[in-house]
Design a protein around this motif. Sequence first.
Motif, PDB file in Angstrom:
ATOM      1  N   THR A 178      81.073  66.265  49.236  1.00 30.37           N
ATOM      2  CA  THR A 178      82.164  66.468  48.288  1.00 30.37           C
ATOM      3  C   THR A 178      82.489  65.159  47.588  1.00 30.37           C
ATOM      4  N   ARG A 179      82.973  65.266  46.365  1.00 31.12           N
ATOM      5  CA  ARG A 179      83.349  64.082  45.596  1.00 31.12           C
ATOM      6  C   ARG A 179      84.712  63.586  46.038  1.00 31.12           C
ATOM      7  N   ILE A 180      84.830  62.269  46.195  1.00 27.52           N
ATOM      8  CA  ILE A 180      86.108  61.651  46.552  1.00 27.52           C
ATOM      9  C   ILE A 180      86.385  60.515  45.588  1.00 27.52           C
ATOM     10  N   THR A 181      87.650  60.113  45.512  1.00 28.66           N
ATOM     11  CA  THR A 181      88.076  59.002  44.673  1.00 28.66           C
ATOM     12  C   THR A 181      88.655  57.921  45.568  1.00 28.66           C
ATOM     13  N   ARG A 218      92.866  53.841  40.604  1.00 25.27           N
ATOM     14  CA  ARG A 218      91.720  54.605  41.105  1.00 25.27           C
ATOM     15  C   ARG A 218      90.468  54.082  40.427  1.00 25.27           C
ATOM     16  N   ASN A 219      89.645  53.355  41.177  1.00 25.19           N
ATOM     17  CA  ASN A 219      88.532  52.610  40.601  1.00 25.19           C
ATOM     18  C   ASN A 219      87.171  53.249  40.804  1.00 25.19           C
ATOM     19  N   TYR A 220      86.938  53.903  41.927  1.00 25.58           N
ATOM     20  CA  TYR A 220      85.601  54.344  42.283  1.00 25.58           C
ATOM     21  C   TYR A 220      85.566  55.840  42.593  1.00 25.58           C
ATOM     22  N   ASN A 221      84.469  56.486  42.206  1.00 25.59           N
ATOM     23  CA  ASN A 221      84.162  57.863  42.604  1.00 25.59           C
ATOM     24  C   ASN A 221      82.888  57.819  43.424  1.00 25.59           C
ATOM     25  N   THR A 222      82.865  58.567  44.514  1.00 26.18           N
ATOM     26  CA  THR A 222      81.687  58.626  45.372  1.00 26.18           C
ATOM     27  C   THR A 222      81.661  59.981  46.078  1.00 26.18           C
ATOM     28  N   THR A 223      80.673  60.199  46.918  1.00 30.10           N
ATOM     29  CA  THR A 223      80.589  61.442  47.677  1.00 30.10           C
ATOM     30  C   THR A 223      80.526  61.129  49.159  1.00 30.10           C
ATOM     31  N   LYS A 224      80.945  62.110  49.959  1.00 32.18           N
ATOM     32  CA  LYS A 224      80.833  61.961  51.408  1.00 32.18           C
ATOM     33  C   LYS A 224      80.677  63.338  52.034  1.00 32.18           C
ATOM     34  N   HIS A 283      88.364  41.213  45.891  1.00 24.12           N
ATOM     35  CA  HIS A 283      87.963  42.277  46.803  1.00 24.12           C
ATOM     36  C   HIS A 283      89.190  42.726  47.594  1.00 24.12           C
ATOM     37  N   THR A 284      89.477  44.011  47.560  1.00 24.78           N
ATOM     38  CA  THR A 284      90.623  44.574  48.264  1.00 24.78           C
ATOM     39  C   THR A 284      90.191  45.825  49.021  1.00 24.78           C
ATOM     40  N   LEU A 285      91.046  46.292  49.898  1.00 26.35           N
ATOM     41  CA  LEU A 285      90.790  47.512  50.645  1.00 26.35           C
ATOM     42  C   LEU A 285      91.019  48.708  49.724  1.00 26.35           C
ATOM     43  N   HIS A 286      90.058  49.606  49.681  1.00 29.20           N
ATOM     44  CA  HIS A 286      90.170  50.840  48.896  1.00 29.20           C
ATOM     45  C   HIS A 286      90.192  52.022  49.852  1.00 29.20           C
ATOM     46  N   LYS A 287      91.116  52.967  49.627  1.00 28.19           N
ATOM     47  CA  LYS A 287      91.243  54.138  50.490  1.00 28.19           C
ATOM     48  C   LYS A 287      90.982  55.404  49.695  1.00 28.19           C
ATOM     49  N   GLU A 288      90.531  56.425  50.400  1.00 29.71           N
ATOM     50  CA  GLU A 288      90.271  57.726  49.788  1.00 29.71           C
ATOM     51  C   GLU A 288      91.597  58.388  49.395  1.00 29.71           C
ATOM     52  N   THR A 289      91.629  58.954  48.180  1.00 22.80           N
ATOM     53  CA  THR A 289      92.831  59.665  47.712  1.00 22.80           C
ATOM     54  C   THR A 289      92.536  61.156  47.679  1.00 22.80           C
TER      55      THR A 289
END
Length: 49
Positions: A3-6, A15-21, A42-48
């Motif tokens: 599924t796609r996550i942000t 919201r900087n990155y889109n990826t799948t998991k 560089h910072t910590l990015h969390k799934e929204t």
Amino acid sequence: MRTRITLACTECKQRNYNTTKDKKAHPERMETKKYCKFCRTHTLHKETK
């Protein structure tokens, strides 16, 4: 099924990155250190949602 996550920056909340998991293998929310072009570091990015 993948599924796609942000991913959103924890510092500036952009919201900087889109990826799948794979939700079956990793049901918890993803966290990773990535580059934020708004914070310019560089910072910590969390799934929204």
